[in-house]
Design a protein around this motif. Structure first.
Motif, PDB file in Angstrom:
ATOM      1  N   ARG A  36       0.842  -1.197   0.000  1.00 44.94           N
ATOM      2  CA  ARG A  36       0.000   0.000   0.000  1.00 44.94           C
ATOM      3  C   ARG A  36       0.878   1.249   0.000  1.00 44.94           C
ATOM      4  N   VAL A  37       0.448   2.257  -0.721  1.00 39.58           N
ATOM      5  CA  VAL A  37       1.154   3.534  -0.761  1.00 39.58           C
ATOM      6  C   VAL A  37       0.810   4.311   0.513  1.00 39.58           C
ATOM      7  N   LEU A  38       1.803   4.505   1.358  1.00 38.32           N
ATOM      8  CA  LEU A  38       1.593   5.230   2.621  1.00 38.32           C
ATOM      9  C   LEU A  38       1.796   6.728   2.481  1.00 38.32           C
ATOM     10  N   ALA A  39       2.719   7.116   1.612  1.00 34.29           N
ATOM     11  CA  ALA A  39       3.032   8.544   1.481  1.00 34.29           C
ATOM     12  C   ALA A  39       3.595   8.811   0.095  1.00 34.29           C
ATOM     13  N   ILE A  40       3.342  10.015  -0.383  1.00 32.86           N
ATOM     14  CA  ILE A  40       3.909  10.501  -1.636  1.00 32.86           C
ATOM     15  C   ILE A  40       4.438  11.900  -1.360  1.00 32.86           C
ATOM     16  N   LEU A  52       6.025   2.629   0.440  1.00 32.06           N
ATOM     17  CA  LEU A  52       5.174   1.453   0.286  1.00 32.06           C
ATOM     18  C   LEU A  52       5.319   0.559   1.507  1.00 32.06           C
ATOM     19  N   ALA A  53       4.195  -0.017   1.957  1.00 34.45           N
ATOM     20  CA  ALA A  53       4.225  -0.889   3.125  1.00 34.45           C
ATOM     21  C   ALA A  53       3.189  -1.983   2.983  1.00 34.45           C
ATOM     22  N   ASP A  54       3.370  -3.041   3.763  1.00 34.11           N
ATOM     23  CA  ASP A  54       2.388  -4.119   3.786  1.00 34.11           C
ATOM     24  C   ASP A  54       1.091  -3.598   4.402  1.00 34.11           C
ATOM     25  N   PRO A  55      -0.072  -3.890   3.783  1.00 35.45           N
ATOM     26  CA  PRO A  55      -1.340  -3.379   4.323  1.00 35.45           C
ATOM     27  C   PRO A  55      -1.616  -3.829   5.753  1.00 35.45           C
ATOM     28  N   ASP A  56      -1.067  -4.994   6.147  1.00 38.12           N
ATOM     29  CA  ASP A  56      -1.301  -5.513   7.487  1.00 38.12           C
ATOM     30  C   ASP A  56      -0.154  -5.198   8.446  1.00 38.12           C
ATOM     31  N   ARG A  90      12.552  -2.141   8.007  1.00 41.28           N
ATOM     32  CA  ARG A  90      11.807  -3.246   7.403  1.00 41.28           C
ATOM     33  C   ARG A  90      10.319  -2.960   7.326  1.00 41.28           C
ATOM     34  N   GLY A  91       9.887  -1.800   7.811  1.00 44.42           N
ATOM     35  CA  GLY A  91       8.463  -1.506   7.809  1.00 44.42           C
ATOM     36  C   GLY A  91       7.955  -0.932   6.505  1.00 44.42           C
ATOM     37  N   GLU A 119      -3.005   0.277  -3.713  1.00 45.98           N
ATOM     38  CA  GLU A 119      -2.155  -0.887  -3.566  1.00 45.98           C
ATOM     39  C   GLU A 119      -1.514  -1.222  -4.901  1.00 45.98           C
ATOM     40  N   LEU A 120      -0.248  -1.582  -4.846  1.00 43.75           N
ATOM     41  CA  LEU A 120       0.514  -1.931  -6.025  1.00 43.75           C
ATOM     42  C   LEU A 120       1.116  -3.314  -5.859  1.00 43.75           C
ATOM     43  N   LYS A 121       1.285  -3.999  -6.965  1.00 37.12           N
ATOM     44  CA  LYS A 121       2.012  -5.254  -6.948  1.00 37.12           C
ATOM     45  C   LYS A 121       3.493  -4.941  -7.091  1.00 37.12           C
TER      46      LYS A 121
END
Length: 345
Positions: A36-40, A52-56, A90-91, A119-121
């Motif tokens: 998931r894109v957390l910040a731009i 980018l970070a894991d949604p969970d 690692r976050g 969300e991006l792959k």
């Protein structure tokens, strides 16, 4: 400043299972993640960073300075971007993207359509440009080429190693991460920011002329800069200069194509490769899957071991010394000098 999320969602829902299946058919280089894109952030004119970070909230795979990731975008676009955060974190991952209106469309899509919350792959990190072990480190960056060097600088600064950076660009307004570099300890003594509109082109003869035998040079930037660095460095130890290219070399003069055969070692199957065909495409048509991403010989995802035969290397990843070993090749662009190649597939 972070870019907000408009009501018309950019590509928030683009990662679905049908899309994932199609992507696997296209071919990618590594196991994929949904992030998931957390910040731009606007890092410079036409340069945005994406966190980018894991949604969970799960930890992300570890990586080392010089690594990059694949972003899999709509329209079967796969683009590689250097990780430019801190390797120990690692976050999340951070990449920076220069908008190229005359490019192939990936950077424009990211700038125009990706929003916070999308969300991006993403492919797992790969590293074709590792930080060398050395007593001293000289970094030469041109424009967006600062991105793979920034984690290296954080690493050597944390270790207390000797390092210097020469950073060029068209103008200060177009040079990303200047504030971050200035915040490093003793940055005023180690970082030279030399925008072209103030200082002209980087004085490479002066910069490289004072490099001693204990120092390794890491360089990334546009192709003219890399070729200029290689010309100045000619005659000096090749393993003391490390470069990373964002696009295929422009100075290659390969021999004319010829037909040859590829032998798949695991099955003994022989596949002919005709003039104008790539090994990758021929193997794919024969039902033999090979991971790939860029198809230009720059990302390293299709690197394959060579068990027999002579390779004509046309990639921009392997160094001259690595190519001379004749032990691996990039199947997307490289070919055979011999009548047959035996591949470890």
């Amino acid at each position: 400043m972070a870019t907000g999320r408009p009501e018309h969602s950019g590509i928030a829902n683009y990662v679905d299972r049908s899309e994932m299946t199609a992507r696997h058919n296209v071919g990618t280089s590594a196991e994929e993640m949904n992030l998931r894109v957390l910040a731009i952030r606007e890092e410079a004119e036409d340069v945005r960073s994406y966190v980018l970070a894991d949604p969970d909230g799960a930890e992300l795979p570890a990586w080392e300075p010089g690594a990059h990731i694949d972003l899999l975008l709509p329209g079967e676009l796969v683009r590689q971007y250097s990780l430019c955060g801190r390797p120990g974190e690692r976050g999340s991952y951070r990449v920076a993207v220069l908008r190229a209106d005359n490019g192939r469309g990936g950077s424009r899509l990211l700038h125009e359509r990706v929003r916070i919350g999308d969300e991006l792959k993403v492919g797992r990190p790969r590293n074709n440009f590792p930080l060398a072990e050395a007593a001293g480190h000289l970094f030469v960056a041109g424009g967006i080429g600062i991105t793979p060097l920034l984690p290296m600088i954080h690493e050597v600064a944390a270790l207390g190693a000797d390092w210097r950076l020469y950073y060029g660009g068209r103008s200060r307004s177009r040079m990303a991460f200047l504030g971050e570099l200035a915040a490093l300890a003793e940055a005023d003594a180690r970082v030279r920011v030399l925008p072209e509109d103030e200082h002209g082109l980087l004085p490479l003869a002066e910069i490289l002329g004072g490099v001693d035998d204990t120092t390794v040079v890491h360089c990334c930037g546009p192709e003219p800069l890399l070729q200029a660095v290689e010309r100045v460095w000619a005659g000096r130890p090749a393993d003391s200069l490390r470069t990373e290219r964002f696009q295929a070399r422009e100075d290659l003069a390969p021999s004319p194509d010829r037909t040859f055969e590829v032998v798949v070692s695991s099955s003994g199957r022989i596949v002919p490769v005709a003039v104008g065909e790539s090994i990758m495409d021929v193997l794919g048509a024969a039902g033999i899957d090979v991971p790939f991403s860029c198809r230009e010989g720059t990302c390293g995802s299709c690197e394959t071991a060579v068990l027999d035969g002579e390779v004509e290397h046309r990639d921009s990843v392997l160094s001259e010394a690595e190519q001379a070993t004749n032990t691996t090749m990039m199947l997307c662009v490289s070919r055979a000098r011999s009548a047959r190649l035996v591949l470890d597939l």
